[in-house]
Design a protein around this motif. Sequence first.
Motif, PDB file in Angstrom:
ATOM      1  N   TYR A 203       0.832  -1.206   0.000  1.00 26.48           N
ATOM      2  CA  TYR A 203       0.000   0.000   0.000  1.00 26.48           C
ATOM      3  C   TYR A 203       0.866   1.256   0.000  1.00 26.48           C
ATOM      4  N   LEU A 204       1.981   1.214   0.702  1.00 27.13           N
ATOM      5  CA  LEU A 204       2.899   2.348   0.675  1.00 27.13           C
ATOM      6  C   LEU A 204       3.409   2.577  -0.754  1.00 27.13           C
ATOM      7  N   GLU A 205       3.634   1.477  -1.486  1.00 20.22           N
ATOM      8  CA  GLU A 205       4.027   1.600  -2.895  1.00 20.22           C
ATOM      9  C   GLU A 205       2.885   2.172  -3.736  1.00 20.22           C
TER      10      GLU A 205
ATOM     11  N   CYS B 157       5.631  11.909 -12.973  1.00 26.57           N
ATOM     12  CA  CYS B 157       7.017  11.439 -12.849  1.00 26.57           C
ATOM     13  C   CYS B 157       7.089   9.983 -13.304  1.00 26.57           C
ATOM     14  N   GLU B 158       7.334   9.787 -14.608  1.00 20.82           N
ATOM     15  CA  GLU B 158       7.347   8.432 -15.168  1.00 20.82           C
ATOM     16  C   GLU B 158       8.417   7.558 -14.521  1.00 20.82           C
ATOM     17  N   TYR B 159       9.544   8.150 -14.182  1.00 21.38           N
ATOM     18  CA  TYR B 159      10.630   7.381 -13.558  1.00 21.38           C
ATOM     19  C   TYR B 159      10.129   6.667 -12.295  1.00 21.38           C
ATOM     20  N   CYS B 160       9.534   7.419 -11.392  1.00 23.03           N
ATOM     21  CA  CYS B 160       9.083   6.830 -10.131  1.00 23.03           C
ATOM     22  C   CYS B 160       7.853   5.943 -10.321  1.00 23.03           C
ATOM     23  N   ILE B 161       7.005   6.294 -11.291  1.00 20.12           N
ATOM     24  CA  ILE B 161       5.858   5.427 -11.580  1.00 20.12           C
ATOM     25  C   ILE B 161       6.354   4.039 -11.961  1.00 20.12           C
ATOM     26  N   GLU B 162       7.260   3.973 -12.925  1.00 17.59           N
ATOM     27  CA  GLU B 162       7.702   2.671 -13.431  1.00 17.59           C
ATOM     28  C   GLU B 162       8.498   1.892 -12.383  1.00 17.59           C
ATOM     29  N   HIS B 163       9.367   2.572 -11.658  1.00 18.30           N
ATOM     30  CA  HIS B 163      10.133   1.873 -10.624  1.00 18.30           C
ATOM     31  C   HIS B 163       9.211   1.298  -9.545  1.00 18.30           C
ATOM     32  N   HIS B 164       8.301   2.121  -9.063  1.00 18.26           N
ATOM     33  CA  HIS B 164       7.513   1.689  -7.908  1.00 18.26           C
ATOM     34  C   HIS B 164       6.299   0.856  -8.298  1.00 18.26           C
ATOM     35  N   TYR B 165       5.830   0.989  -9.526  1.00 17.24           N
ATOM     36  CA  TYR B 165       4.816   0.040  -9.992  1.00 17.24           C
ATOM     37  C   TYR B 165       5.440  -1.353 -10.104  1.00 17.24           C
TER      38      TYR B 165
ATOM     39  N   LEU C  88       0.737   9.136  10.088  1.00 18.12           N
ATOM     40  CA  LEU C  88       2.090   9.669   9.903  1.00 18.12           C
ATOM     41  C   LEU C  88       2.825   8.915   8.798  1.00 18.12           C
ATOM     42  N   GLU C  89       2.667   7.587   8.744  1.00 24.63           N
ATOM     43  CA  GLU C  89       3.292   6.803   7.665  1.00 24.63           C
ATOM     44  C   GLU C  89       2.839   7.313   6.302  1.00 24.63           C
ATOM     45  N   ILE C  90       1.528   7.507   6.140  1.00 23.59           N
ATOM     46  CA  ILE C  90       0.998   7.998   4.864  1.00 23.59           C
ATOM     47  C   ILE C  90       1.582   9.372   4.550  1.00 23.59           C
ATOM     48  N   ASN C  91       1.567  10.255   5.530  1.00 21.34           N
ATOM     49  CA  ASN C  91       2.108  11.602   5.342  1.00 21.34           C
ATOM     50  C   ASN C  91       3.565  11.566   4.897  1.00 21.34           C
ATOM     51  N   GLN C  92       4.355  10.704   5.514  1.00 21.33           N
ATOM     52  CA  GLN C  92       5.781  10.669   5.196  1.00 21.33           C
ATOM     53  C   GLN C  92       6.052  10.044   3.830  1.00 21.33           C
ATOM     54  N   VAL C  93       5.287   9.032   3.454  1.00 22.32           N
ATOM     55  CA  VAL C  93       5.448   8.434   2.125  1.00 22.32           C
ATOM     56  C   VAL C  93       5.081   9.450   1.045  1.00 22.32           C
ATOM     57  N   VAL C  94       3.963  10.148   1.242  1.00 22.23           N
ATOM     58  CA  VAL C  94       3.540  11.163   0.272  1.00 22.23           C
ATOM     59  C   VAL C  94       4.595  12.270   0.176  1.00 22.23           C
ATOM     60  N   SER C  95       5.090  12.711   1.319  1.00 21.61           N
ATOM     61  CA  SER C  95       6.102  13.778   1.331  1.00 21.61           C
ATOM     62  C   SER C  95       7.390  13.303   0.674  1.00 21.61           C
ATOM     63  N   TYR C  96       7.805  12.067   0.959  1.00 23.12           N
ATOM     64  CA  TYR C  96       9.025  11.539   0.340  1.00 23.12           C
ATOM     65  C   TYR C  96       8.893  11.496  -1.178  1.00 23.12           C
ATOM     66  N   PHE C  97       7.766  11.000  -1.675  1.00 16.78           N
ATOM     67  CA  PHE C  97       7.628  10.877  -3.131  1.00 16.78           C
ATOM     68  C   PHE C  97       7.561  12.241  -3.814  1.00 16.78           C
ATOM     69  N   ASN C  98       7.001  13.230  -3.163  1.00 17.89           N
ATOM     70  CA  ASN C  98       7.058  14.569  -3.739  1.00 17.89           C
ATOM     71  C   ASN C  98       8.502  15.053  -3.835  1.00 17.89           C
ATOM     72  N   TYR C  99       9.305  14.741  -2.841  1.00 21.57           N
ATOM     73  CA  TYR C  99      10.739  15.070  -2.891  1.00 21.57           C
ATOM     74  C   TYR C  99      11.429  14.296  -4.020  1.00 21.57           C
ATOM     75  N   ALA C 100      11.218  12.990  -4.066  1.00 21.24           N
ATOM     76  CA  ALA C 100      11.870  12.152  -5.075  1.00 21.24           C
ATOM     77  C   ALA C 100      11.439  12.556  -6.482  1.00 21.24           C
ATOM     78  N   ASN C 101      10.151  12.822  -6.675  1.00 19.36           N
ATOM     79  CA  ASN C 101       9.662  13.236  -7.990  1.00 19.36           C
ATOM     80  C   ASN C 101      10.342  14.522  -8.449  1.00 19.36           C
ATOM     81  N   ARG C 102      10.502  15.453  -7.539  1.00 19.49           N
ATOM     82  CA  ARG C 102      11.109  16.726  -7.907  1.00 19.49           C
ATOM     83  C   ARG C 102      12.608  16.593  -8.152  1.00 19.49           C
TER      84      ARG C 102
END
Length: 201
Positions: free
Chosen positions: A66-68, A80-88, A157-171
């Motif tokens: 679910y985190l993925e 962000c196609e890079y992160c979509i393909e990696h994490h899918y 908090l887990e959801i918040n941190q995963v969402v925040s991390y992916f916004n960082y990684a995408n950028r």
Amino acid sequence: MSWIKLISYKESTGKLRRLYDKVTGPNHNVDNIMMVHGLRPHTMVGHMSLYKNVLHNSNNTLPKWYLEVLGVYVSMLNHCEYCIEHHYSGLKRLLKDDNRSEEIRKGLQNRMFLNILNDKFVQGLIYAEKLTLEASNIKEKEVVALRELGLTDGEILEINQVVSYFNYANRTVLGLGVSTKGDILGLSPNDSSDETNWNHQ
């Protein structure tokens, strides 16, 4: 592979080589998202520590798949196609069910999750979307809605941190033109009990 200089595994020395050794996959493969940090290795330390602890730590109680899902959805919102393909690819590996994985992907693409996930996971995606696209408009009621569906504050908090991390990684990826060329998709750190083990398998 990137709009800035990348230092390959073979070219690396010293601290950078030691860090690459920590994040390598098969045949010394280093994901491009990590290699882009090569000119400032200390930023790779921060990135990997955040990634490992947010997404791959045994103290998390939400299912890793679910985190993925959250990561894939945030990456879709950010195009962000890079992160979509990696994490899918990572999601598929975790679910071990290609049909279910494809159903989830289509649901995320169409923003139609009600029939593919339970209510609390759907609400998590709604929160993820608002945090990604309208962070300044988040209100306490969004958190209350998650809690009322049975998520603990720790899971919120887990959801918040995963969402925040992916916004960082995408950028990181989008801002530096990082591509998947040469990457092995879907690898991730498997030893969730050791936060210092970053090896990708």
